[in-house]
Scaffold this motif. Structure first.
Motif, short mmCIF file in Angstrom:
data_model
loop_
_atom_site.label_atom_id
_atom_site.label_comp_id
_atom_site.label_asym_id
_atom_site.label_seq_id
_atom_site.Cartn_x
_atom_site.Cartn_y
_atom_site.Cartn_z
N LEU A 52 0.83 -1.22 0.08
CA LEU A 52 -0.15 0.18 -0.05
C LEU A 52 0.92 1.36 -0.06
CD1 LEU A 52 -3.14 0.82 0.26
CD2 LEU A 52 -2.78 1.05 2.79
N LYS A 53 0.78 2.00 -0.80
CA LYS A 53 1.38 3.45 -1.03
C LYS A 53 0.43 4.62 -1.42
CE LYS A 53 6.08 2.17 -2.66
NZ LYS A 53 6.87 2.62 -3.67
N THR A 54 1.20 5.88 -1.06
CA THR A 54 0.57 6.93 -1.59
C THR A 54 1.33 7.55 -2.47
OG1 THR A 54 -0.55 6.92 0.80
CG2 THR A 54 -0.50 8.94 -0.79
N ILE A 55 0.75 8.01 -3.58
CA ILE A 55 1.83 8.74 -4.73
C ILE A 55 0.85 9.89 -5.17
CG2 ILE A 55 2.46 8.32 -6.99
CD1 ILE A 55 3.03 5.47 -6.50
N ARG A 56 1.36 10.70 -5.20
CA ARG A 56 0.94 12.32 -5.31
C ARG A 56 -0.63 12.33 -4.45
NH1 ARG A 56 1.40 10.44 -10.87
NH2 ARG A 56 3.79 10.64 -11.38
N GLY A 57 -0.27 11.83 -3.38
CA GLY A 57 -1.64 12.10 -2.54
C GLY A 57 -2.71 11.20 -2.71
N GLU A 58 -2.37 10.34 -3.42
CA GLU A 58 -3.59 9.32 -3.85
C GLU A 58 -3.07 7.79 -3.28
OE1 GLU A 58 -6.14 7.60 -7.54
OE2 GLU A 58 -4.21 8.19 -7.95
N PRO A 59 -3.94 7.01 -2.18
CA PRO A 59 -3.62 6.00 -1.93
C PRO A 59 -3.75 4.64 -2.89
CG PRO A 59 -5.81 6.63 -0.90
CD PRO A 59 -5.16 7.81 -1.69
N LEU A 60 -2.76 3.99 -3.05
CA LEU A 60 -3.23 2.82 -3.93
C LEU A 60 -2.24 1.65 -3.85
CD1 LEU A 60 -0.10 3.00 -5.63
CD2 LEU A 60 -1.21 5.11 -6.49
N LEU A 61 -2.43 0.62 -4.33
CA LEU A 61 -1.91 -0.79 -4.18
C LEU A 61 -0.76 -0.53 -5.34
CD1 LEU A 61 -4.70 -3.40 -3.40
CD2 LEU A 61 -2.65 -2.65 -1.97
N GLU A 62 0.45 -0.96 -5.08
CA GLU A 62 1.70 -1.15 -5.98
C GLU A 62 1.76 -2.72 -6.04
OE1 GLU A 62 5.31 1.44 -6.91
OE2 GLU A 62 5.64 -0.02 -5.27
N ILE A 63 1.77 -3.19 -7.25
CA ILE A 63 2.27 -4.51 -7.61
C ILE A 63 3.42 -4.36 -8.31
CG2 ILE A 63 1.32 -6.62 -8.55
CD1 ILE A 63 -1.45 -5.96 -8.11
N TYR A 70 2.62 -1.71 -11.30
CA TYR A 70 1.37 -1.81 -11.47
C TYR A 70 0.68 -0.87 -10.31
CZ TYR A 70 2.64 -4.70 -15.41
OH TYR A 70 3.25 -5.27 -16.42
N HIS A 71 -0.12 0.12 -10.71
CA HIS A 71 -0.82 0.70 -9.62
C HIS A 71 -2.41 0.50 -9.83
CE1 HIS A 71 2.90 3.38 -9.40
NE2 HIS A 71 2.90 2.49 -8.72
N PHE A 72 -2.95 -0.10 -8.46
CA PHE A 72 -4.28 -0.25 -8.41
C PHE A 72 -5.11 0.74 -7.41
CE2 PHE A 72 -3.06 -3.77 -10.67
CZ PHE A 72 -4.20 -4.21 -11.49
N THR A 73 -6.19 1.40 -7.73
CA THR A 73 -6.91 2.02 -6.60
C THR A 73 -8.23 1.93 -6.81
OG1 THR A 73 -7.09 4.19 -5.64
CG2 THR A 73 -7.38 4.14 -7.93
N THR A 74 -9.06 2.40 -5.68
CA THR A 74 -10.37 2.14 -5.67
C THR A 74 -11.26 3.36 -5.60
OG1 THR A 74 -10.46 1.81 -3.23
CG2 THR A 74 -10.19 -0.06 -4.37
N GLN A 75 -12.50 3.24 -5.64
CA GLN A 75 -13.51 4.59 -5.50
C GLN A 75 -13.32 5.02 -3.73
OE1 GLN A 75 -16.89 3.70 -7.52
NE2 GLN A 75 -16.10 4.58 -9.43
N ARG A 76 -13.28 3.92 -3.19
CA ARG A 76 -13.24 4.37 -1.52
C ARG A 76 -12.09 3.68 -1.00
NH1 ARG A 76 -17.24 0.59 -1.47
NH2 ARG A 76 -16.29 0.16 0.68
N GLU A 77 -11.49 4.67 -0.12
CA GLU A 77 -10.20 4.23 0.49
C GLU A 77 -10.39 3.11 1.39
OE1 GLU A 77 -6.84 6.10 3.30
OE2 GLU A 77 -8.11 7.42 2.38
N GLU A 78 -11.63 2.80 2.00
CA GLU A 78 -11.84 1.68 3.00
C GLU A 78 -11.80 0.41 2.27
OE1 GLU A 78 -14.50 4.09 2.73
OE2 GLU A 78 -13.70 5.38 4.17
N GLU A 79 -12.30 0.48 0.97
CA GLU A 79 -12.18 -0.79 0.08
C GLU A 79 -10.68 -1.04 -0.29
OE1 GLU A 79 -14.23 -2.65 -4.04
OE2 GLU A 79 -14.36 -0.22 -3.61
#
Length: 109
Positions: A52-63, A70-79
């Motif tokens: 789990l990372k934050t890039i440019r203020g956006e939380p995302l999963l980095e694989i 590859y970066h994946f994000t969701t519409q909700r941070e809880e998800e």
């Protein structure tokens, strides 16, 4: 002659299915739900690093795989946190299996 390399970044909606050691992703929700649909892509989690990372203020999963990042994000941070927990559970299972295999290997010697 110098050329600056730019990181190519596109944001496209993907629908994912997480199994014990693979992450499959599809272009559409109907493909994801179809039994016969082929995934658009797949990551073997035994060969990947997930965090789990934050890039440019956006939380995302980095694989990270041998093919790239590859970066994946969701519409909700809880998800996103739920996905992170699922990946953590998988990593812990893999580590336990690897330890058992190492123990069994020592016993067989």
């Amino acid at each position: 002659f110098k050329e600056k390399m730019r990181i190519m970044q596109t944001k496209k909606r993907r629908y994912c299915i997480l199994t014990k050691n693979k992450l499959f992703y599809f272009k559409s929700q109907s493909e994801q739900k179809s039994v016969r649909a082929n995934p658009y892509g797949c990551f073997d989690l035994l060969l990947a690093r997930v965090e789990l990372k934050t890039i440019r203020g956006e939380p995302l999963l980095e694989i990270k795989t041998s093919e790239g990042e590859y970066h994946f994000t969701t519409q909700r941070e809880e998800e996103l946190k739920e996905w992170q927990k699922a990946f953590t559970d998988i990593e812990e299972s893999i580590e336990a299996i690897e330890k058992d295999c190492a123990k069994n290997k020592d016993v067989l010697k």
